[in-house]
Design an enzyme around this catalytic site. Structure first.
Site, PDB file in Angstrom:
ATOM      1  N   GLY A  27      35.116 -19.199  33.771  1.00  0.00           N
ATOM      2  CA  GLY A  27      35.676 -20.263  34.624  1.00  0.00           C
ATOM      3  C   GLY A  27      36.966 -20.691  33.714  1.00  0.00           C
ATOM      4  O   GLY A  27      36.730 -21.087  32.412  1.00  0.00           O
ATOM      5  N   ALA A  28      38.156 -21.004  34.399  1.00  0.00           N
ATOM      6  CA  ALA A  28      39.173 -21.064  33.497  1.00  0.00           C
ATOM      7  C   ALA A  28      39.136 -22.229  32.606  1.00  0.00           C
ATOM      8  O   ALA A  28      39.315 -22.145  31.361  1.00  0.00           O
ATOM      9  CB  ALA A  28      40.412 -21.308  34.382  1.00  0.00           C
ATOM     10  N   GLN A  73      29.644 -14.510  41.503  1.00  0.00           N
ATOM     11  CA  GLN A  73      29.746 -15.923  40.956  1.00  0.00           C
ATOM     12  C   GLN A  73      29.458 -17.135  42.067  1.00  0.00           C
ATOM     13  O   GLN A  73      28.781 -18.054  41.721  1.00  0.00           O
ATOM     14  CB  GLN A  73      31.220 -16.090  40.472  1.00  0.00           C
ATOM     15  CG  GLN A  73      31.470 -15.585  39.220  1.00  0.00           C
ATOM     16  CD  GLN A  73      32.044 -14.265  39.387  1.00  0.00           C
ATOM     17  OE1 GLN A  73      31.933 -13.573  40.506  1.00  0.00           O
ATOM     18  NE2 GLN A  73      33.007 -13.991  38.279  1.00  0.00           N
ATOM     19  N   ASP A 128      42.900 -19.740  38.356  1.00  0.00           N
ATOM     20  CA  ASP A 128      42.950 -19.327  36.704  1.00  0.00           C
ATOM     21  C   ASP A 128      44.571 -19.409  36.180  1.00  0.00           C
ATOM     22  O   ASP A 128      44.655 -19.420  35.106  1.00  0.00           O
ATOM     23  CB  ASP A 128      42.422 -17.835  36.546  1.00  0.00           C
ATOM     24  CG  ASP A 128      40.898 -17.669  37.004  1.00  0.00           C
ATOM     25  OD1 ASP A 128      40.442 -17.751  38.231  1.00  0.00           O
ATOM     26  OD2 ASP A 128      40.404 -17.869  36.102  1.00  0.00           O
ATOM     27  N   ASN A 170      43.562 -16.410  41.277  1.00  0.00           N
ATOM     28  CA  ASN A 170      42.284 -16.751  41.350  1.00  0.00           C
ATOM     29  C   ASN A 170      41.446 -15.574  41.554  1.00  0.00           C
ATOM     30  O   ASN A 170      41.873 -14.125  41.474  1.00  0.00           O
ATOM     31  CB  ASN A 170      42.010 -17.848  42.438  1.00  0.00           C
ATOM     32  CG  ASN A 170      40.668 -18.429  42.305  1.00  0.00           C
ATOM     33  OD1 ASN A 170      40.215 -18.958  41.196  1.00  0.00           O
ATOM     34  ND2 ASN A 170      39.894 -18.494  43.325  1.00  0.00           N
TER      35      ASN A 170
HETATM   36  O1  MRU Z   1      36.089 -14.283  36.219  1.00  0.00           O
HETATM   37  P1  MRU Z   1      35.537 -15.776  36.450  1.00  0.00           P
HETATM   38  O2  MRU Z   1      34.341 -15.846  36.941  1.00  0.00           O
HETATM   39  O3  MRU Z   1      35.687 -16.366  35.108  1.00  0.00           O
HETATM   40  O4  MRU Z   1      36.513 -16.088  37.358  1.00  0.00           O
HETATM   41  C1  MRU Z   1      36.727 -17.459  37.732  1.00  0.00           C
HETATM   42  C2  MRU Z   1      37.594 -18.036  38.872  1.00  0.00           C
HETATM   43  O5  MRU Z   1      37.996 -17.115  39.425  1.00  0.00           O
HETATM   44  C3  MRU Z   1      37.737 -19.624  39.106  1.00  0.00           C
HETATM   45  O6  MRU Z   1      37.858 -19.675  40.688  1.00  0.00           O
HETATM   46  C4  MRU Z   1      38.424 -20.316  38.478  1.00  0.00           C
HETATM   47  O7  MRU Z   1      38.472 -20.077  36.945  1.00  0.00           O
HETATM   48  C5  MRU Z   1      38.673 -21.623  38.652  1.00  0.00           C
HETATM   49  S1  MRU Z   1      37.191 -22.462  37.685  1.00  0.00           S
HETATM   50  C6  MRU Z   1      37.163 -23.962  37.911  1.00  0.00           C
END
Ligand code: MRU
Length: 357
Positions: free
Chosen positions: A46-47, A194, A235, A245
């Protein structure tokens, strides 16, 4: 609310998200290499969460070490930041947090060990700041939500993905607390699930009614009039509003527009990359084939040695996005103008203003 990252008694602890929902395992990370591995393997993801984890990772990389002088410390801090930033290329929060620390260090007077302590101080600040941003986004976004709405979301954007209540899921939590009686549709989010693993787990704990669908069911749910609103996280967002995203977000945006359903992105200003004009310049992480040739990297589902392409993110053009919910308010079209206004007029984070670039 669950805490995905904790700093206490001089220790960094994360929830190992690869184990959710089967096990709730807390991992103690003691070295910068362990933080790098946790980010790369999506134990922390998550970013905003990876930005916070990297900030503490940088501290773990310099803690207890001796440096010849201020200059050698600063140049080592810069190369450790580059190392951590290389763990995942798309989410800009990672780079943002590390760059923020390095810029602050450059401006900090003093010698070691004061500078080392400063890294920890800023990391704690970034974590607390993210928590506040989530609360503010939640309140701003909840205003869009009418009682009884059926909301579709993609990937995990809640407490696990941030240091606070989350971005898109934070908006949903806030509206739920306002007793708006929502129904959430959760995209499973292939390939790493996720949505199915993490959102369903978070929503169950919060007591919010949630219905799991596989990603390819979203258009049909929209066609049947089952979805009133789509909210996703981000992201990296370019200056024009183009949004990277989790892979599959673009499908949802195209489908939402076709069916006349509002499509919102929720993200803190730390997820914006104002140095790039459009989404074409966003680097997209491509991950290991095994993530799609096997279920959860284990059970094979295709021929042996199948060739594959596994981009972890996609870019949704700004034209498909109804509005962007930030901690400073909701940006609408044209995004360049309204984002500039939000940044300038932001009355939030009086103590943390410089954290918003
Ligand atoms: O690969 P991930 O699970 O890190 O991807 C996360 C996402 O795409 C989320 O939608 C994004 O980071 C927003 S988190 C608040």
């Amino acid at each position: 609310m669950i805490k995905s990252i904790e700093w206490s008694e001089n220790k960094l602890t994360i929830i190992d998200q690869t184990e959710i929902p089967r096990n709730l395992i807390y991992l103690e990370l003691n070295t910068i290499q362990q933080v790098f591995e946790a980010i790369q393997k999506l134990r922390v993801r998550g970013a905003p969460a990876i930005g916070v984890a990297a900030a503490f990772g940088l501290y773990l990389g310099v803690r207890g070490r001796s440096f010849e002088n201020r200059q050698s410390f600063l140049s080592e801090a810069k190369s450790l930041a580059d190392y951590l930033a290389s763990a995942r290329p798309t989410a800009v929060n990672l780079r943002w947090a590390l760059q923020f620390i390095n810029e602050k260090l450059q401006k900090t007077q003093g010698e070691l060990p004061e500078l080392i302590r400063k890294v920890l101080e800023i990391a704690i600040d970034i974590k607390n700041d993210d928590q506040k941003r989530c609360d503010l986004m939640g309140s701003a976004g909840a205003e869009l939500i009418q009682p009884g709405m059926r909301i579709l979301t993609h990937c995990n954007t809640g407490a696990l993905a941030t240091a606070g209540i989350g971005t898109a899921l934070g908006v949903i939590y806030t509206a739920h607390r306002q007793n708006k009686k929502l129904q959430v549709f959760v995209d499973e989010t292939r390939p790493l699930l996720q949505g199915a693993r993490l959102n369903m787990w978070e929503l169950e704990q919060a007591g919010i009614p949630a219905t799991l669908i596989s990603d390819n069911m979203a258009a049909y749910a929209m066609q049947r009039g089952m979805i009133d609103l789509v909210i996703v996280g981000a992201d990296r967002i370019a200056a024009n509003g183009d949004t990277a995203n989790k892979i599959g977000t673009y499908n949802l945006a195209v489908n939402a527009q076709y069916h006349g359903i509002p499509f919102y992105v929720a993200a803190p200003l730390s997820t914006f990359d104002f140095s790039i004009k459009s989404g074409e310049q966003i680097p997209i992480e491509e991950r290991n084939c095994e993530e799609i040739t096997r279920i959860w990297g284990k059970l094979p589902i295709t021929v042996e040695n199948a060739s594959c392409w596994n981009p972890a993110f996609d870019v949704t053009p700004a034209g498909l996005i109804t509005g962007i919910i930030t901690e400073a308010g909701i940006a609408d079209h044209p995004f360049e103008d309204s984002l500039t206004r939000l940044k300038l007029n932001s009355q939030v984070h009086k103590n943390h203003k410089e954290l918003i670039q």
